[in-house]
Design a protein around this motif. Structure first.
Motif, mmCIF file in Angstrom:
data_model
loop_
_atom_site.group_PDB
_atom_site.id
_atom_site.type_symbol
_atom_site.label_atom_id
_atom_site.label_comp_id
_atom_site.label_asym_id
_atom_site.label_seq_id
_atom_site.Cartn_x
_atom_site.Cartn_y
_atom_site.Cartn_z
ATOM 1 N N LYS A 97 0.850 -1.186 0.000
ATOM 2 C CA LYS A 97 0.000 0.000 0.000
ATOM 3 C C LYS A 97 0.888 1.239 0.000
ATOM 4 O O LYS A 97 2.050 1.173 0.393
ATOM 5 C CB LYS A 97 -0.891 -0.007 1.234
ATOM 6 C CG LYS A 97 -1.865 -1.157 1.257
ATOM 7 C CD LYS A 97 -2.640 -1.201 2.554
ATOM 8 C CE LYS A 97 -3.525 -2.439 2.576
ATOM 9 N NZ LYS A 97 -3.983 -2.769 3.912
ATOM 10 N N PRO A 98 0.357 2.388 -0.420
ATOM 11 C CA PRO A 98 1.162 3.621 -0.404
ATOM 12 C C PRO A 98 1.727 3.874 1.000
ATOM 13 O O PRO A 98 1.024 3.734 1.996
ATOM 14 C CB PRO A 98 0.167 4.706 -0.799
ATOM 15 C CG PRO A 98 -0.877 3.983 -1.590
ATOM 16 C CD PRO A 98 -0.985 2.610 -0.968
ATOM 17 N N GLY A 99 3.009 4.209 1.041
ATOM 18 C CA GLY A 99 3.672 4.477 2.311
ATOM 19 C C GLY A 99 4.154 3.237 3.028
ATOM 20 O O GLY A 99 4.771 3.326 4.082
ATOM 21 N N GLU A 100 3.898 2.058 2.459
ATOM 22 C CA GLU A 100 4.376 0.804 3.042
ATOM 23 C C GLU A 100 5.423 0.202 2.114
ATOM 24 O O GLU A 100 5.457 0.504 0.924
ATOM 25 C CB GLU A 100 3.222 -0.178 3.244
ATOM 26 C CG GLU A 100 2.236 0.260 4.298
ATOM 27 C CD GLU A 100 1.140 -0.777 4.535
ATOM 28 O OE1 GLU A 100 1.121 -1.822 3.843
ATOM 29 O OE2 GLU A 100 0.301 -0.529 5.411
ATOM 30 N N TYR A 101 6.279 -0.674 2.685
ATOM 31 C CA TYR A 101 7.364 -1.273 1.919
ATOM 32 C C TYR A 101 7.569 -2.697 2.380
ATOM 33 O O TYR A 101 7.396 -3.012 3.549
ATOM 34 C CB TYR A 101 8.685 -0.517 2.156
ATOM 35 C CG TYR A 101 8.529 0.971 2.131
ATOM 36 C CD1 TYR A 101 8.427 1.687 3.307
ATOM 37 C CD2 TYR A 101 8.459 1.659 0.929
ATOM 38 C CE1 TYR A 101 8.249 3.056 3.301
ATOM 39 C CE2 TYR A 101 8.291 3.030 0.910
ATOM 40 C CZ TYR A 101 8.185 3.722 2.097
ATOM 41 O OH TYR A 101 8.010 5.073 2.085
ATOM 42 N N TYR A 102 7.934 -3.543 1.447
ATOM 43 C CA TYR A 102 8.471 -4.840 1.825
ATOM 44 C C TYR A 102 9.949 -4.606 2.100
ATOM 45 O O TYR A 102 10.636 -3.921 1.330
ATOM 46 C CB TYR A 102 8.299 -5.855 0.691
ATOM 47 C CG TYR A 102 6.872 -6.311 0.501
ATOM 48 C CD1 TYR A 102 6.242 -7.086 1.470
ATOM 49 C CD2 TYR A 102 6.164 -5.983 -0.648
ATOM 50 C CE1 TYR A 102 4.932 -7.522 1.298
ATOM 51 C CE2 TYR A 102 4.863 -6.414 -0.828
ATOM 52 C CZ TYR A 102 4.256 -7.177 0.151
ATOM 53 O OH TYR A 102 2.966 -7.596 -0.024
ATOM 54 N N TRP A 103 10.431 -5.158 3.169
ATOM 55 C CA TRP A 103 11.837 -4.956 3.513
ATOM 56 C C TRP A 103 12.760 -5.360 2.372
ATOM 57 O O TRP A 103 13.746 -4.694 2.087
ATOM 58 C CB TRP A 103 12.197 -5.742 4.767
ATOM 59 C CG TRP A 103 11.678 -5.151 6.034
ATOM 60 C CD1 TRP A 103 10.978 -3.983 6.188
ATOM 61 C CD2 TRP A 103 11.811 -5.689 7.337
ATOM 62 N NE1 TRP A 103 10.676 -3.773 7.506
ATOM 63 C CE2 TRP A 103 11.174 -4.814 8.243
ATOM 64 C CE3 TRP A 103 12.404 -6.836 7.841
ATOM 65 C CZ2 TRP A 103 11.130 -5.047 9.599
ATOM 66 C CZ3 TRP A 103 12.356 -7.073 9.195
ATOM 67 C CH2 TRP A 103 11.728 -6.182 10.058
ATOM 68 N N VAL A 104 12.430 -6.439 1.693
ATOM 69 C CA VAL A 104 13.282 -6.918 0.611
ATOM 70 C C VAL A 104 13.410 -5.861 -0.494
ATOM 71 O O VAL A 104 14.427 -5.796 -1.182
ATOM 72 C CB VAL A 104 12.768 -8.270 0.059
ATOM 73 C CG1 VAL A 104 11.477 -8.093 -0.700
ATOM 74 C CG2 VAL A 104 13.810 -8.959 -0.774
ATOM 75 N N ASP A 105 12.400 -5.004 -0.670
ATOM 76 C CA ASP A 105 12.465 -3.949 -1.687
ATOM 77 C C ASP A 105 13.445 -2.849 -1.314
ATOM 78 O O ASP A 105 13.918 -2.100 -2.171
ATOM 79 C CB ASP A 105 11.088 -3.346 -1.923
ATOM 80 C CG ASP A 105 10.109 -4.343 -2.539
ATOM 81 O OD1 ASP A 105 10.571 -5.352 -3.128
ATOM 82 O OD2 ASP A 105 8.900 -4.122 -2.431
ATOM 83 N N LEU A 106 13.751 -2.722 -0.018
ATOM 84 C CA LEU A 106 14.700 -1.703 0.429
ATOM 85 C C LEU A 106 16.147 -2.189 0.337
ATOM 86 O O LEU A 106 17.073 -1.374 0.234
ATOM 87 C CB LEU A 106 14.399 -1.281 1.870
ATOM 88 C CG LEU A 106 13.018 -0.679 2.117
ATOM 89 C CD1 LEU A 106 12.811 -0.452 3.600
ATOM 90 C CD2 LEU A 106 12.841 0.609 1.342
ATOM 91 N N VAL A 152 14.352 8.017 9.275
ATOM 92 C CA VAL A 152 14.252 7.718 7.845
ATOM 93 C C VAL A 152 13.399 8.824 7.240
ATOM 94 O O VAL A 152 12.190 8.871 7.426
ATOM 95 C CB VAL A 152 13.640 6.325 7.605
ATOM 96 C CG1 VAL A 152 13.454 6.074 6.118
ATOM 97 C CG2 VAL A 152 14.507 5.243 8.228
ATOM 98 N N VAL A 153 14.073 9.731 6.542
ATOM 99 C CA VAL A 153 13.430 10.938 6.026
ATOM 100 C C VAL A 153 12.646 10.651 4.751
ATOM 101 O O VAL A 153 11.521 11.114 4.584
ATOM 102 C CB VAL A 153 14.485 12.038 5.788
ATOM 103 C CG1 VAL A 153 13.864 13.277 5.185
ATOM 104 C CG2 VAL A 153 15.218 12.355 7.081
ATOM 105 N N SER A 154 13.248 9.895 3.841
ATOM 106 C CA SER A 154 12.565 9.595 2.580
ATOM 107 C C SER A 154 13.132 8.327 1.961
ATOM 108 O O SER A 154 14.270 7.945 2.219
ATOM 109 C CB SER A 154 12.698 10.759 1.591
ATOM 110 O OG SER A 154 14.044 10.912 1.188
ATOM 111 N N ILE A 155 12.292 7.712 1.133
ATOM 112 C CA ILE A 155 12.695 6.540 0.367
ATOM 113 C C ILE A 155 12.348 6.836 -1.080
ATOM 114 O O ILE A 155 11.189 7.063 -1.419
ATOM 115 C CB ILE A 155 11.975 5.277 0.852
ATOM 116 C CG1 ILE A 155 12.341 5.009 2.316
ATOM 117 C CG2 ILE A 155 12.322 4.086 -0.033
ATOM 118 C CD1 ILE A 155 11.534 3.926 2.969
ATOM 119 N N ASP A 156 13.374 6.868 -1.914
ATOM 120 C CA ASP A 156 13.215 7.201 -3.327
ATOM 121 C C ASP A 156 13.579 5.970 -4.150
ATOM 122 O O ASP A 156 14.752 5.722 -4.438
ATOM 123 C CB ASP A 156 14.118 8.384 -3.672
ATOM 124 C CG ASP A 156 14.000 8.828 -5.116
ATOM 125 O OD1 ASP A 156 13.381 8.112 -5.929
ATOM 126 O OD2 ASP A 156 14.548 9.905 -5.436
#
Length: 170
Positions: A97-106, A152-156
């Motif tokens: 969902k918007p604002g969520e992440y799978y850890w593996v994607d980071l 964590v300020v931003s994820i681009d």
């Protein structure tokens, strides 16, 4: 690891449940019984051997998930799977969902602070119970609380960068 081959750790076998080959299964999905939606699974044992499994079924009980695997018929076979990890390809999971992440994607993204100091790349993340922690590996390892927007300020994802508010000396 390329995005197309990345995997998500969905759970772990904790051993036998009863005498008919059922297994105690720890699920990292939310809700826990959603783990069964992401088959086929890749099972990885303690020695690193892998095999694919389809057709696992299970039920949620007061003590957690009880599962049956098609090729496990007795307690000894179930107990032999103790410690086996349950993985699925990242592509099998729905988009976050918007604002969520799978850890593996980071994992693999560059980590820089607000001043542009390069901390290396995201190696992995883990949970402490109180909060999640991002581990950046560069000239040294840094553990940064995964608290947005405090640290964590931003994820681009487009540029592959995580910006953090973190002192490079810490």
């Amino acid at each position: 690891m390329e995005p197309s081959t990345r995997r998500i750790l969905l759970g772990r076998v904790h051993g036998a449940f009863g005498v008919r080959g059922e297994l105690k299964l720890e699920s990292f999905t939310d809700p826990p019984n959603a783990i069964f939606r992401y088959q086929p699974w890749i099972l990885r044992d303690a020695q690193g051997r892998e095999r694919e499994l389809s057709g696992a079924r299970g039920r949620l009980t007061a003590k957690g998930i009880v599962a049956t695997f098609p090729d496990v018929a007795d307690r000894d076979a179930a107990d032999a799977l103790r410690g086996t990890e349950v993985w699925a390809p990242r592509s099998a999971l729905p988009p976050p969902k918007p604002g969520e992440y799978y850890w593996v994607d980071l994992e693999g993204l560059r980590v820089v602070n607000r001043e542009g100091v390069d901390f290396g790349r995201v190696s992995y993340l883990f949970s402490t119970g109180a909060n999640d922690v991002l581990v950046a590996e560069g000239e040294r390892e840094r553990m940064i609380p995964f608290l947005q927007p405090d640290y964590v300020v931003s994820i681009d994802f487009d540029n592959g960068v995580v910006t953090v508010d973190w002192d490079p000396e810490f």
